[in-house]
Design a protein around this motif. Sequence first.
Motif, PDB file in Angstrom:
ATOM      1  N   HIS A   1      -7.365   3.996   0.282  1.00  0.00           N
ATOM      2  CA  HIS A   1      -7.682   3.602  -1.116  1.00  0.00           C
ATOM      3  C   HIS A   1      -7.019   2.447  -1.389  1.00  0.00           C
ATOM      4  O   HIS A   1      -7.262   1.501  -1.888  1.00  0.00           O
ATOM      5  N   HIS A   2      -5.534   2.608  -1.275  1.00  0.00           N
ATOM      6  CA  HIS A   2      -4.824   1.541  -1.742  1.00  0.00           C
ATOM      7  C   HIS A   2      -4.662   0.151  -1.127  1.00  0.00           C
ATOM      8  O   HIS A   2      -4.699  -0.896  -1.425  1.00  0.00           O
TER       9      HIS A   2
ATOM     10  N   LYS B   1      -5.907   8.440   0.582  1.00  0.00           N
ATOM     11  CA  LYS B   1      -5.258   7.764  -0.683  1.00  0.00           C
ATOM     12  C   LYS B   1      -4.557   6.431  -0.124  1.00  0.00           C
ATOM     13  O   LYS B   1      -4.638   5.355  -0.868  1.00  0.00           O
ATOM     14  N   LEU B   2      -3.892   6.362   0.715  1.00  0.00           N
ATOM     15  CA  LEU B   2      -3.188   5.138   1.368  1.00  0.00           C
ATOM     16  C   LEU B   2      -4.399   4.279   1.663  1.00  0.00           C
ATOM     17  O   LEU B   2      -4.576   3.048   1.493  1.00  0.00           O
TER      18      LEU B   2
ATOM     19  N   GLU C   1      -3.699  12.421   1.902  1.00  0.00           N
ATOM     20  CA  GLU C   1      -2.926  11.453   1.883  1.00  0.00           C
ATOM     21  C   GLU C   1      -3.302  10.204   2.532  1.00  0.00           C
ATOM     22  O   GLU C   1      -3.144   9.007   2.191  1.00  0.00           O
TER      23      GLU C   1
ATOM     24  N   ASP D   1       2.475   1.795  -3.548  1.00  0.00           N
ATOM     25  CA  ASP D   1       1.632   2.189  -4.315  1.00  0.00           C
ATOM     26  C   ASP D   1       1.200   3.585  -4.222  1.00  0.00           C
ATOM     27  O   ASP D   1       0.870   4.452  -5.189  1.00  0.00           O
ATOM     28  N   SER D   2       1.001   4.149  -2.677  1.00  0.00           N
ATOM     29  CA  SER D   2       0.611   5.495  -2.760  1.00  0.00           C
ATOM     30  C   SER D   2       1.523   6.659  -2.493  1.00  0.00           C
ATOM     31  O   SER D   2       1.400   7.725  -2.821  1.00  0.00           O
ATOM     32  N   LEU D   3       2.647   6.245  -1.687  1.00  0.00           N
ATOM     33  CA  LEU D   3       3.715   7.162  -1.520  1.00  0.00           C
ATOM     34  C   LEU D   3       5.071   7.028  -2.206  1.00  0.00           C
ATOM     35  O   LEU D   3       6.054   7.865  -2.047  1.00  0.00           O
ATOM     36  N   LYS D   4       5.096   6.007  -2.664  1.00  0.00           N
ATOM     37  CA  LYS D   4       6.317   5.510  -3.619  1.00  0.00           C
ATOM     38  C   LYS D   4       7.800   5.646  -3.033  1.00  0.00           C
ATOM     39  O   LYS D   4       8.637   6.259  -3.603  1.00  0.00           O
TER      40      LYS D   4
ATOM     41  N   ALA E   1       0.702  -1.018  -0.181  1.00  0.00           N
ATOM     42  CA  ALA E   1      -0.143   0.079   0.019  1.00  0.00           C
ATOM     43  C   ALA E   1       0.758   1.401  -0.024  1.00  0.00           C
ATOM     44  O   ALA E   1       0.558   2.486  -0.577  1.00  0.00           O
TER      45      ALA E   1
END
Length: 157
Positions: free
Chosen positions: A145-146, A142-143, A139, A69-72, A66
């Motif tokens: 969501h992942h 978004k996390l 953020e 995908d979200s913060l790379k 996760a």
Amino acid sequence: MKCPFCNPDRGSVLYEGKLVRILLDGYPASRGHLLVVPKRHVESWDEIRWEEKEALLRGIELAMKALKDSLKPDGFNVGINLGEAAGQTVPHLHVHVIPRWKGDCKSPRGGVRKAVLDLEDENLSMKERWERNRLNGNEIQKLKHHFDKLINAMRDV
């Protein structure tokens, strides 16, 4: 003392499974610092059951996916502080999943060994860093969501 991992603030919970939950760390060493925590209150590694150990490993993998995908992030530190002498401050077993980026500290060499070598971790030296490392509402969404996407993909397998 009321255990913060048995009774977490609902806003910090990103995932809740049968045996573990994944939480945002309240004092993040980096942006996206997560904790994978057994739902059952256990203080030490010796108390945890095999199925909980397996769930912790799955939780670590889920947290890293996760975060990727979200913060790379460019890498991760993953660790457990077992006992007060090792830096454990909350008496409930938990695994730190700490995303890392190139250049996020002066010298990443040594990673988790810095604590044993008694070297200062410049990412943890000031309250302002913890505040700066906290994710904002977008953020966090978004996390989450992942996490949802990953959980749904796992159900489809």
